[in-house]
Design a protein around this motif. Structure first.
Motif, PDB file in Angstrom:
ATOM      1  N   ALA A   7       0.857  -1.183   0.000  1.00  0.00           N
ATOM      2  CA  ALA A   7       0.000   0.000   0.000  1.00  0.00           C
ATOM      3  C   ALA A   7       0.896   1.237   0.000  1.00  0.00           C
ATOM      4  O   ALA A   7       1.733   1.410   0.885  1.00  0.00           O
ATOM      5  CB  ALA A   7      -0.906  -0.003   1.225  1.00  0.00           C
ATOM      6  N   ALA A   8       0.748   2.076  -1.025  1.00  0.00           N
ATOM      7  CA  ALA A   8       1.572   3.278  -1.160  1.00  0.00           C
ATOM      8  C   ALA A   8       0.702   4.522  -1.072  1.00  0.00           C
ATOM      9  O   ALA A   8      -0.529   4.441  -1.080  1.00  0.00           O
ATOM     10  CB  ALA A   8       2.323   3.245  -2.483  1.00  0.00           C
ATOM     11  N   GLU A   9       1.354   5.667  -0.975  1.00  0.00           N
ATOM     12  CA  GLU A   9       0.652   6.950  -0.904  1.00  0.00           C
ATOM     13  C   GLU A   9       1.057   7.802  -2.100  1.00  0.00           C
ATOM     14  O   GLU A   9       2.228   7.813  -2.492  1.00  0.00           O
ATOM     15  CB  GLU A   9       1.010   7.694   0.383  1.00  0.00           C
ATOM     16  CG  GLU A   9       0.751   6.925   1.654  1.00  0.00           C
ATOM     17  CD  GLU A   9       1.364   7.624   2.861  1.00  0.00           C
ATOM     18  OE1 GLU A   9       1.883   8.751   2.698  1.00  0.00           O
ATOM     19  OE2 GLU A   9       1.328   7.039   3.961  1.00  0.00           O
ATOM     20  N   ALA A  10       0.086   8.502  -2.685  1.00  0.00           N
ATOM     21  CA  ALA A  10       0.412   9.466  -3.726  1.00  0.00           C
ATOM     22  C   ALA A  10       1.140  10.642  -3.079  1.00  0.00           C
ATOM     23  O   ALA A  10       0.862  11.003  -1.932  1.00  0.00           O
ATOM     24  CB  ALA A  10      -0.862   9.939  -4.415  1.00  0.00           C
ATOM     25  N   ARG A  11       2.086  11.223  -3.788  1.00  0.00           N
ATOM     26  CA  ARG A  11       2.813  12.382  -3.250  1.00  0.00           C
ATOM     27  C   ARG A  11       2.894  13.473  -4.318  1.00  0.00           C
ATOM     28  O   ARG A  11       2.943  13.208  -5.519  1.00  0.00           O
ATOM     29  CB  ARG A  11       4.206  11.995  -2.774  1.00  0.00           C
ATOM     30  CG  ARG A  11       5.131  11.457  -3.841  1.00  0.00           C
ATOM     31  CD  ARG A  11       6.437  10.941  -3.254  1.00  0.00           C
ATOM     32  NE  ARG A  11       7.292  10.352  -4.281  1.00  0.00           N
ATOM     33  CZ  ARG A  11       8.290  10.989  -4.903  1.00  0.00           C
ATOM     34  NH1 ARG A  11       8.566  12.250  -4.569  1.00  0.00           N
ATOM     35  NH2 ARG A  11       9.012  10.391  -5.830  1.00  0.00           N
ATOM     36  N   GLU A  63      -1.186  -0.688  -4.286  1.00  0.00           N
ATOM     37  CA  GLU A  63      -2.467  -0.022  -4.011  1.00  0.00           C
ATOM     38  C   GLU A  63      -2.213   1.441  -3.668  1.00  0.00           C
ATOM     39  O   GLU A  63      -1.484   1.753  -2.727  1.00  0.00           O
ATOM     40  CB  GLU A  63      -3.191  -0.711  -2.859  1.00  0.00           C
ATOM     41  CG  GLU A  63      -4.580  -0.130  -2.599  1.00  0.00           C
ATOM     42  CD  GLU A  63      -5.355  -0.918  -1.567  1.00  0.00           C
ATOM     43  OE1 GLU A  63      -5.848  -0.288  -0.615  1.00  0.00           O
ATOM     44  OE2 GLU A  63      -5.454  -2.151  -1.712  1.00  0.00           O
ATOM     45  N   VAL A  64      -2.799   2.324  -4.458  1.00  0.00           N
ATOM     46  CA  VAL A  64      -2.673   3.768  -4.239  1.00  0.00           C
ATOM     47  C   VAL A  64      -4.060   4.388  -4.354  1.00  0.00           C
ATOM     48  O   VAL A  64      -4.748   4.217  -5.372  1.00  0.00           O
ATOM     49  CB  VAL A  64      -1.722   4.419  -5.265  1.00  0.00           C
ATOM     50  CG1 VAL A  64      -1.554   5.907  -4.958  1.00  0.00           C
ATOM     51  CG2 VAL A  64      -0.369   3.723  -5.276  1.00  0.00           C
ATOM     52  N   ASP A  65      -4.467   5.097  -3.320  1.00  0.00           N
ATOM     53  CA  ASP A  65      -5.781   5.768  -3.315  1.00  0.00           C
ATOM     54  C   ASP A  65      -6.920   4.797  -3.626  1.00  0.00           C
ATOM     55  O   ASP A  65      -7.857   5.107  -4.376  1.00  0.00           O
ATOM     56  CB  ASP A  65      -5.806   6.921  -4.322  1.00  0.00           C
ATOM     57  CG  ASP A  65      -4.872   8.058  -3.925  1.00  0.00           C
ATOM     58  OD1 ASP A  65      -4.580   8.179  -2.715  1.00  0.00           O
ATOM     59  OD2 ASP A  65      -4.428   8.801  -4.816  1.00  0.00           O
ATOM     60  N   GLY A  66      -6.828   3.601  -3.066  1.00  0.00           N
ATOM     61  CA  GLY A  66      -7.905   2.632  -3.233  1.00  0.00           C
ATOM     62  C   GLY A  66      -7.899   1.879  -4.549  1.00  0.00           C
ATOM     63  O   GLY A  66      -8.743   1.011  -4.764  1.00  0.00           O
ATOM     64  N   LYS A  67      -6.954   2.201  -5.428  1.00  0.00           N
ATOM     65  CA  LYS A  67      -6.863   1.501  -6.709  1.00  0.00           C
ATOM     66  C   LYS A  67      -5.622   0.620  -6.718  1.00  0.00           C
ATOM     67  O   LYS A  67      -4.559   1.019  -6.231  1.00  0.00           O
ATOM     68  CB  LYS A  67      -6.810   2.509  -7.858  1.00  0.00           C
ATOM     69  CG  LYS A  67      -8.059   3.357  -7.991  1.00  0.00           C
ATOM     70  CD  LYS A  67      -7.939   4.318  -9.159  1.00  0.00           C
ATOM     71  CE  LYS A  67      -9.191   5.179  -9.294  1.00  0.00           C
ATOM     72  NZ  LYS A  67      -9.091   6.144 -10.436  1.00  0.00           N
ATOM     73  N   SER A  68      -5.742  -0.571  -7.301  1.00  0.00           N
ATOM     74  CA  SER A  68      -4.639  -1.527  -7.324  1.00  0.00           C
ATOM     75  C   SER A  68      -4.192  -1.774  -8.761  1.00  0.00           C
ATOM     76  O   SER A  68      -5.019  -1.868  -9.675  1.00  0.00           O
ATOM     77  CB  SER A  68      -5.073  -2.843  -6.681  1.00  0.00           C
ATOM     78  OG  SER A  68      -4.008  -3.762  -6.656  1.00  0.00           O
ATOM     79  N   GLU A  69      -2.883  -1.874  -8.961  1.00  0.00           N
ATOM     80  CA  GLU A  69      -2.338  -2.201 -10.275  1.00  0.00           C
ATOM     81  C   GLU A  69      -1.050  -2.994 -10.092  1.00  0.00           C
ATOM     82  O   GLU A  69      -0.394  -2.926  -9.047  1.00  0.00           O
ATOM     83  CB  GLU A  69      -2.080  -0.934 -11.093  1.00  0.00           C
ATOM     84  CG  GLU A  69      -1.128   0.046 -10.455  1.00  0.00           C
ATOM     85  CD  GLU A  69      -1.089   1.367 -11.215  1.00  0.00           C
ATOM     86  OE1 GLU A  69      -1.490   1.403 -12.397  1.00  0.00           O
ATOM     87  OE2 GLU A  69      -0.668   2.371 -10.618  1.00  0.00           O
ATOM     88  N   LEU A  70      -0.698  -3.744 -11.124  1.00  0.00           N
ATOM     89  CA  LEU A  70       0.504  -4.567 -11.067  1.00  0.00           C
ATOM     90  C   LEU A  70       1.700  -3.773 -11.585  1.00  0.00           C
ATOM     91  O   LEU A  70       1.623  -3.118 -12.634  1.00  0.00           O
ATOM     92  CB  LEU A  70       0.326  -5.830 -11.907  1.00  0.00           C
ATOM     93  CG  LEU A  70      -0.754  -6.809 -11.449  1.00  0.00           C
ATOM     94  CD1 LEU A  70      -0.846  -7.976 -12.433  1.00  0.00           C
ATOM     95  CD2 LEU A  70      -0.475  -7.321 -10.046  1.00  0.00           C
TER      96      LEU A  70
END
Length: 204
Positions: A7-11, A63-70
């Motif tokens: 789980a990451a955060e947008a910056r 996962e960033v802002d509730g969206k997941s991608e590979l």
């Protein structure tokens, strides 16, 4: 191939100062790019990222802002003095079923033919194309019984199904070389290379 979830955060802040502040908070600055989208700046938990990167070409479910991608790591910057300390990471967005270009670590097994021969690595990692969700962690090359002068080329490396070379087949991977004989000391020199004073030589 297992997926590692992070789980990451947008910056929005970028630059060296912002990156240092993140690292003081045990977060690593990163950039996510690929598939025609604009690069996005993220902050990833240092421990989770470090654990994920223990697996070569790891597949990360980000996962960033509730969206997941590979994503897969494409460029990892580490502290030059402390290899276990991360500084920045570039992450490439991938899709299931697509092929990506990656470098697979080469593991060597077996013993060379008897003697003092040496093994030279032309490549430590093999460039290949593989399905994004099925990237092998490594490939193994046997050097059992190889003698001086032997060469292992890229096409000699056995690849898993679905993985293809991204280099020419005749590109060298490993060489077996004979040890270089020590050159005898030149006349008038010691073994350490210092000149030997001859009889009758004048002193300054």
């Amino acid at each position: 191939m297992a997926e590692y979830k992070i789980a990451a955060e947008a910056r929005t802040e970028t630059g060296k100062g912002a990156a240092r502040r993140l690292r003081r908070q045990d977060k690593i600055p990163g950039v996510v790019y690929g598939h025609g989208g604009d690069p996005r700046h993220v902050a990833l938990p240092s421990y989770d990222l470090l654990m994920a990167l223990k697996t070569s070409n790891v597949l990360i479910s980000l996962e960033v802002d509730g969206k997941s991608e590979l994503v897969i790591p494409k460029d990892v910057q580490r502290d030059t003095l402390r290899s276990g300390v991360l500084k920045h990471v570039d992450l490439l967005v991938v899709k299931r079923g697509e092929k990506v270009s990656v470098e697979i670590p080469i593991h060597v097994e077996g013993d060379l033919a008897p003697g003092q021969n040496l093994l030279e690595h032309t490549l430590h990692a093999l460039p290949v194309e593989a399905e994004a969700t099925n990237i092998p962690e490594s490939v193994t090359v046997s050097v059992e019984g190889l003698e001086a002068g032997a060469t292992v080329t890229a096409q000699d490396v056995k690849l898993p199904a679905g993985v293809t070379l991204a280099v020419e087949g005749d590109d060298p991977v490993l060489h077996v070389v004979a040890p270089q004989a020590e050159e005898p000391a030149a006349e008038g020199e010691t073994a350490e290379g210092e000149a030997v004073a001859t009889e009758g030589a004048s002193e300054e």
